[in-house]
Design an enzyme around this catalytic site. Sequence first.
Site, PDB file in Angstrom:
ATOM      1  N   CYS A   2       3.529   5.504  -8.382  1.00  0.00           N
ATOM      2  CA  CYS A   2       2.800   4.364  -7.845  1.00  0.00           C
ATOM      3  C   CYS A   2       2.108   4.753  -6.548  1.00  0.00           C
ATOM      4  CB  CYS A   2       3.762   3.211  -7.583  1.00  0.00           C
ATOM      5  SG  CYS A   2       4.746   2.750  -9.027  1.00  0.00           S
ATOM      6  N   ARG A  26      -2.893   6.711  -9.240  1.00  0.00           N
ATOM      7  CA  ARG A  26      -1.448   6.843  -9.309  1.00  0.00           C
ATOM      8  C   ARG A  26      -0.808   5.811 -10.231  1.00  0.00           C
ATOM      9  NH1 ARG A  26       1.473   9.595  -5.355  1.00  0.00           N
ATOM     10  NH2 ARG A  26       0.155  10.896  -4.032  1.00  0.00           N
ATOM     11  N   TRP A  72       2.528   2.145 -11.533  1.00  0.00           N
ATOM     12  CA  TRP A  72       2.739   2.812 -12.816  1.00  0.00           C
ATOM     13  C   TRP A  72       4.167   2.493 -13.212  1.00  0.00           C
ATOM     14  CZ3 TRP A  72       6.054   6.581 -14.794  1.00  0.00           C
ATOM     15  CH2 TRP A  72       5.695   7.114 -16.038  1.00  0.00           C
ATOM     16  N   ASN A  98       7.479   3.501  -4.095  1.00  0.00           N
ATOM     17  CA  ASN A  98       7.099   4.527  -5.064  1.00  0.00           C
ATOM     18  C   ASN A  98       8.302   5.423  -5.271  1.00  0.00           C
ATOM     19  OD1 ASN A  98       5.732   6.489  -6.635  1.00  0.00           O
ATOM     20  ND2 ASN A  98       5.310   7.687  -4.802  1.00  0.00           N
ATOM     21  N   GLY A  99       8.699   5.590  -6.521  1.00  0.00           N
ATOM     22  CA  GLY A  99       9.846   6.452  -6.804  1.00  0.00           C
ATOM     23  C   GLY A  99      10.799   5.766  -7.763  1.00  0.00           C
ATOM     24  N   GLU A 470      -4.147  23.116 -24.300  1.00  0.00           N
ATOM     25  CA  GLU A 470      -4.896  22.245 -23.392  1.00  0.00           C
ATOM     26  C   GLU A 470      -5.858  21.350 -24.168  1.00  0.00           C
ATOM     27  OE1 GLU A 470      -6.353  20.402 -19.923  1.00  0.00           O
ATOM     28  OE2 GLU A 470      -4.459  21.334 -20.531  1.00  0.00           O
ATOM     29  N   LYS A 474      -5.692  17.219 -24.037  1.00  0.00           N
ATOM     30  CA  LYS A 474      -6.824  16.374 -23.670  1.00  0.00           C
ATOM     31  C   LYS A 474      -7.077  15.313 -24.733  1.00  0.00           C
ATOM     32  CE  LYS A 474      -7.167  16.861 -20.265  1.00  0.00           C
ATOM     33  NZ  LYS A 474      -6.290  17.869 -19.796  1.00  0.00           N
ATOM     34  N   GLU A 477      -4.303  12.613 -24.770  1.00  0.00           N
ATOM     35  CA  GLU A 477      -4.304  11.819 -23.542  1.00  0.00           C
ATOM     36  C   GLU A 477      -5.296  10.666 -23.603  1.00  0.00           C
ATOM     37  OE1 GLU A 477      -3.287  14.379 -19.574  1.00  0.00           O
ATOM     38  OE2 GLU A 477      -5.111  14.951 -20.644  1.00  0.00           O
ATOM     39  N   HIS A 493       5.240  28.581 -41.120  1.00  0.00           N
ATOM     40  CA  HIS A 493       6.641  28.256 -40.840  1.00  0.00           C
ATOM     41  C   HIS A 493       6.854  26.754 -40.693  1.00  0.00           C
ATOM     42  CE1 HIS A 493       7.643  32.499 -40.397  1.00  0.00           C
ATOM     43  NE2 HIS A 493       6.474  32.621 -39.791  1.00  0.00           N
ATOM     44  N   LYS A 587      -2.502   9.787 -12.680  1.00  0.00           N
ATOM     45  CA  LYS A 587      -3.047  11.092 -12.298  1.00  0.00           C
ATOM     46  C   LYS A 587      -1.997  11.973 -11.633  1.00  0.00           C
ATOM     47  CE  LYS A 587      -6.682  13.831 -11.522  1.00  0.00           C
ATOM     48  NZ  LYS A 587      -7.301  14.501 -12.675  1.00  0.00           N
TER      49      LYS A 587
END
Length: 592
Positions: A2, A26, A72, A98-99, A470, A474, A477, A493, A587
């Site tokens: 947050c 955030r 968040w 925050n936390g 990556e 993307k 996300e 496999h 982020k």
Amino acid sequence: MCGIFGTISDNAVNDTLKALKCLEYRGYDSAGIAVKNGKDIRLFKTAGRVENLQADLPSDLYGCTAIGHTRWATHGEVCANNAHPFYSYDRNFAVVHNGIIENYLSLKYNLTASGVNFTSQTDSETVAHLLAKYYEGDVLQAVVSTANRLQGSFAIVIESVYDGNLYAVKNKSPLVVGVTDNGAYLCSDIRCISRWADKVAVTPDNVIVVANRSGVKFYGFDGEPVPVKFFSVDKAEEEASVDGDFMLKEIMEVPDKVRQAKKGYIECGGLNLPAKTVHRIKRVYLVGCGTAYNSGLEVAAVSRQMMDIDVIPVIASEFIYDSYPVDSYTLAFLISQSGETADTIRAAERIRQQGGFTYAVTNTVTSSLSFVCDKVINIRADAEYAVASTKAYNCQLVTLTLLMTDLAYLKGTIGEETRNKVFDAMDGLGSAIDKILSDSYEISRLAEEVKDSSAVFFIGKRADYPTACEGSLKLKEISYIHSEAYPAGELKHGTLALMEQGVTVIAIACDSDLLDKIASSVSEVATRKARVICVTPYSVDNATLIKIPVVNRLLYGIVSVVPLQLLSYYVAKRLNRDVDKPRNLAKSVTVE
């Protein structure tokens, strides 16, 4: 994750709203503000984004002390009741947090047993009620008592009806304090606070802050004063605005930023480690989360072609709880765009405690990570606003590749000619990426076909596999399509069982030595009716090609990821996703 903010200033309400917009990266599940006006605290909060909060505020809202929060969600669903700030049960305190308060259930049980009614499902509300419980005429003592009951990671900003101060409590979550001639600011983000503050201080762990117009004082959890140094920072620019999406803007900036990353590396003196330190290194870790981890995965694959020591990419959250060996022969690159990633910071602390050398690779050199590492280097990507990282990844690859090339050269595993070839080849990357971006229409066209896929699988071998990782990250996300990445040789496999019509496979084929192998994998999935797209500078049968320019064999990862960034963007747009602020994500991940 947050964003928290507090200010004592002449324009406290407007300053807080501006800060919350800056801090939305955030978290953007909900937002709120508490303003002290006279002896009362007026509190407003709403589900949704800061613009929703702003629209709900009364036009006459005024005060010289305010705290704010953009959330968040970790504890409790997304709704107005779970939004911050929170009142204490007597409404004499308001807090933002925050936390994670790890022992909140036991605290909540005891408070409920004593008659306190909770209005939310969050861990954070316990803090407000504890402050009221412990208040006996001295706010600082109530804060000290509360701080000593909390376990976990927390940065908490507090205002009360009893005085004009702001208080804060900090442990393992970022908190920066800024001062002016006639005000004070507390915030999660140094870049946000630097737009106002003349000087800033990074608050150490287990410290309480008392701020007012006269200045700032710091205390330990025992109530005793502790020294904390302030330093000057450059004033931050106002958050940029764009016509369209930040993500596309940031992808389009990649050519200039990779040029800037190399220039910055040269200007700061490169690796810049003592010869004695370099020669004793027998083990290198590349530690990060998400995109930062993928950059470590890519550079580890490149480094193994230049060095004969262990180069090991590790996910930070795994590193801190596993038993990876660390000693004085260990060098660790800690990779984080924001420099505030909680798991990466904890990994850096552990490595230093065990005698290893820590090297922060970040986009924010005044971040918490920078202060816990032995050395720091700026990747020079500049501000990145979209939650899904793009240009920072390319700049991480440039910086890390140069660092590892210099390390290999100083250790004598490559010669000066090879080193110079890598450095010189970097100069052509910007033009190569410009060429890819100029052909983005073709990638946009392919997105129309990919968007309806039942699943998307990315495959590659050796240094192409991290690019697949990556690319997959993307896509999932921002489009929310199920996506996975595999080494191409793993298809047999288990994954071949999933190949059928409606599935898309995206192959990365930039390694000329392994072209026949990846072509064979492409043929295997095409035979089973999956659609195949191949990112390559070469010719590959049975696939729709996204052709990219030829570059130095060690540098393909910096280039080949760009069409995947673009493809993800265009797929998400066709699915009407919010590409800059995808659901459930933030982020900067400042909690474990």
